[in-house]
Design a protein around this motif. Structure first.
Motif, PDB file in Angstrom:
ATOM      1  N   VAL A 188      -5.349  -1.489   5.726  1.00 40.35           N
ATOM      2  CA  VAL A 188      -5.675  -0.243   6.417  1.00 40.35           C
ATOM      3  C   VAL A 188      -6.978  -0.399   7.200  1.00 40.35           C
ATOM      4  N   THR A 189      -7.952  -1.101   6.627  1.00 40.92           N
ATOM      5  CA  THR A 189      -9.205  -1.356   7.339  1.00 40.92           C
ATOM      6  C   THR A 189      -8.958  -2.171   8.603  1.00 40.92           C
ATOM      7  N   LEU A 190      -8.039  -3.121   8.522  1.00 43.55           N
ATOM      8  CA  LEU A 190      -7.771  -3.996   9.665  1.00 43.55           C
ATOM      9  C   LEU A 190      -6.839  -3.353  10.685  1.00 43.55           C
ATOM     10  N   LEU A 191      -5.793  -2.647  10.211  1.00 40.92           N
ATOM     11  CA  LEU A 191      -4.712  -2.212  11.097  1.00 40.92           C
ATOM     12  C   LEU A 191      -4.500  -0.704  11.138  1.00 40.92           C
ATOM     13  N   GLY A 192      -5.195   0.043  10.306  1.00 43.48           N
ATOM     14  CA  GLY A 192      -5.033   1.482  10.291  1.00 43.48           C
ATOM     15  C   GLY A 192      -4.054   1.956   9.234  1.00 43.48           C
ATOM     16  N   PRO A 193      -3.875   3.275   9.119  1.00 44.33           N
ATOM     17  CA  PRO A 193      -3.062   3.854   8.044  1.00 44.33           C
ATOM     18  C   PRO A 193      -1.591   3.494   8.158  1.00 44.33           C
ATOM     19  N   VAL A 194      -0.871   3.740   7.041  1.00 43.76           N
ATOM     20  CA  VAL A 194       0.539   3.390   6.910  1.00 43.76           C
ATOM     21  C   VAL A 194       1.378   4.657   7.042  1.00 43.76           C
ATOM     22  N   THR A 340      14.811   3.391  -5.522  1.00 42.59           N
ATOM     23  CA  THR A 340      15.891   4.150  -4.874  1.00 42.59           C
ATOM     24  C   THR A 340      16.609   3.336  -3.801  1.00 42.59           C
ATOM     25  N   GLY A 341      15.967   2.269  -3.314  1.00 40.43           N
ATOM     26  CA  GLY A 341      16.549   1.473  -2.248  1.00 40.43           C
ATOM     27  C   GLY A 341      16.457   2.107  -0.883  1.00 40.43           C
ATOM     28  N   GLN A 342      15.626   3.147  -0.742  1.00 41.73           N
ATOM     29  CA  GLN A 342      15.491   3.849   0.525  1.00 41.73           C
ATOM     30  C   GLN A 342      14.051   3.803   1.017  1.00 41.73           C
ATOM     31  N   ALA A 343      13.885   3.800   2.349  1.00 33.82           N
ATOM     32  CA  ALA A 343      12.546   3.867   2.927  1.00 33.82           C
ATOM     33  C   ALA A 343      11.908   5.207   2.587  1.00 33.82           C
ATOM     34  N   VAL A 344      10.581   5.207   2.452  1.00 31.91           N
ATOM     35  CA  VAL A 344       9.840   6.421   2.106  1.00 31.91           C
ATOM     36  C   VAL A 344       8.765   6.660   3.160  1.00 31.91           C
ATOM     37  N   ALA A 345       8.733   7.857   3.714  1.00 31.54           N
ATOM     38  CA  ALA A 345       7.675   8.236   4.652  1.00 31.54           C
ATOM     39  C   ALA A 345       6.410   8.564   3.870  1.00 31.54           C
ATOM     40  N   ILE A 346       5.271   8.083   4.362  1.00 26.06           N
ATOM     41  CA  ILE A 346       3.977   8.348   3.705  1.00 26.06           C
ATOM     42  C   ILE A 346       3.441   9.670   4.216  1.00 26.06           C
ATOM     43  N   ARG A 347       3.231  10.596   3.298  1.00 24.70           N
ATOM     44  CA  ARG A 347       2.801  11.939   3.693  1.00 24.70           C
ATOM     45  C   ARG A 347       1.302  12.016   3.973  1.00 24.70           C
ATOM     46  N   SER A 348       0.526  11.157   3.336  1.00 24.78           N
ATOM     47  CA  SER A 348      -0.922  11.189   3.531  1.00 24.78           C
ATOM     48  C   SER A 348      -1.318  10.281   4.689  1.00 24.78           C
ATOM     49  N   THR A 349      -2.578  10.383   5.073  1.00 24.19           N
ATOM     50  CA  THR A 349      -3.126   9.448   6.055  1.00 24.19           C
ATOM     51  C   THR A 349      -4.616   9.306   5.782  1.00 24.19           C
ATOM     52  N   ALA A 350      -5.238   8.374   6.460  1.00 26.92           N
ATOM     53  CA  ALA A 350      -6.687   8.157   6.335  1.00 26.92           C
ATOM     54  C   ALA A 350      -7.162   7.508   7.615  1.00 26.92           C
TER      55      ALA A 350
END
Length: 377
Positions: A188-194, A340-350
């Motif tokens: 995250v420091t190098l490339l930003g939030p996920v 679950t075998g499914q992609a998950v969207a990240i609700r938080s950010t920084a």
């Protein structure tokens, strides 16, 4: 927050020694008290530092001369201790992860905001010259637009060296929750939030055997995934591949590699503060080590507290609670995706933390490494 900051430690286990060593070098961090469920362990820590008293936990929380509580308890206790410190009006800096779950971590951040106190969290290794020199190289355009990264941590397990490794194999531990914060905080420091993740995980054994110390040979039950891999999509568009394992032996890969359209960076171990950053530019014939150009020289665990104390009012600390929450959210989401075998969207950010200018913030008299261009604050 102001400088100097007066610190009380709760939890005097193995990691505490590294913080004590750093505090001896930092003028703006003053250790005044220590506490532990085992009074003898607290007293042993206090005996290594002149003027530091060993006290019960309640006394430390109530002490008028403690501005910040350094929470070095086991992961399952992180949230509970942090909430008690916040209720006592103290700033909090904790070992990673911020809490055992995102729900607990959210409660800590909400309580801190309501109380008007700051939350910081390890790892502060990202503030050292290793990750920060790589960050500056990216900011300076040495690899062009970043497109991808890999982060790899392979080990046969902490029970081989840790005399009491039980918590590594319980919820809140494991290779992802234990070592992932170093790698994901660095990414995250190098490339930003996920923004989203997809993962897979496994647990190869139901128990481990302690390899050293007075409990050598004793079994430890395993209640977590011991091999986790995942793909992280950053909001910048870059894609990172993560492998965290207590089931493998060794790797020839750099701990972190960042690839751009004009070059690639080999980034040192994010569990350490320094190390060579190497660049392979497009059209070059070999890797070249970059000069140290950013970060705190000679830093160690606890430098994040000094950085927090110097954070301008209203700003988020570089090793702050918002980043730690985002990193925990990414890790929890990876495990959820794996099951679950499914992609998950990240609700938080920084926000991507600001770069650390090259500096030596240790006590006067500590030499600056030869050939550096460090400034002394």
């Amino acid at each position: 927050m102001g400088k100097p900051v007066r610190v009380g430690i709760i939890g005097c286990g193995k990691i505490a020694g590294q913080y004590l060593e750093s505090f001896r070098r930092l003028e703006d961090v003053i250790l005044v008290a220590v506490a532990d469920l085992d009074p003898a362990r607290a007293q042993a820590a206090a005996d290594t530092c002149e003027g530091v008293r060993a006290v019960p936990v309640e006394a430390l929380l109530a002490a008028d001369d403690v501005d910040l509580v350094l929470n070095l308890t086991v992961p399952a206790a992180h949230a509970g201790v942090a909430l008690r410190a916040i209720a006592a009006g103290k700033h909090v800096y904790g070992e990673k992860p911020l809490a055992a779950t995102t729900a607990e971590a959210r409660e800590v951040l909400d309580a801190a905001r309501a109380a008007g106190v700051l939350v910081g969290c390890a790892p502060d290794t990202v503030l050292g010259t290793g990750i920060q020199t790589a960050r500056k190289a990216i900011d300076d355009g040495l690899i062009g637009a970043p497109v991808a990264a890999t982060a790899t941590m392979l080990t046969p397990g902490h029970e081989r060296w840790h005399p009491d490794p039980d918590f590594y194999y319980q919820p809140g531990g494991g290779p992802l929750l234990d070592m992932g914060p170093y790698y994901i905080s660095a990414l995250v420091t190098l490339l930003g939030p996920v923004s989203s993740v997809i993962g897979a995980a496994s647990a190869g054994r139901s128990e481990r055997t302690i390899g050293s110390g007075p409990r050598e040979g004793q079994p430890v039950p395993v209640a977590i995934d011991t091999h986790v891999t995942g793909v992280l999509e950053h909001t910048s568009g870059a894609i990172s591949t993560l492998v965290m394992s207590f089931d493998a032996v060794q790797s020839t890969s750099a701990n972190i590699e960042v690839h751009g359209q004009q070059g690639s960076l080999a980034v040192p171990d994010p569990n350490h503060f320094d190390g060579d950053v190497r660049l392979f530019a497009l059209g070059a014939e070999d890797w070249v080590a970059l000069p140290v150009s950013a970060g705190y020289l000679g830093s160690g665990r606890g430098y994040g507290i000094a950085d927090l104390a110097a954070t301008p009012q209203g700003d988020e600390p570089r090793a702050g609670g918002t980043l730690a929450y985002h990193v925990l959210d990414v890790m929890d989401s990876l495990l959820a995706s794996a099951h679950t075998g499914q992609a998950v969207a990240i609700r938080s950010t920084a926000e991507r933390p600001s770069v650390v200018a090259l500096a030596d913030i240790a006590s006067p008299g500590v030499p600056v490494p030869s050939g550096s261009t460090a400034i002394r604050e």
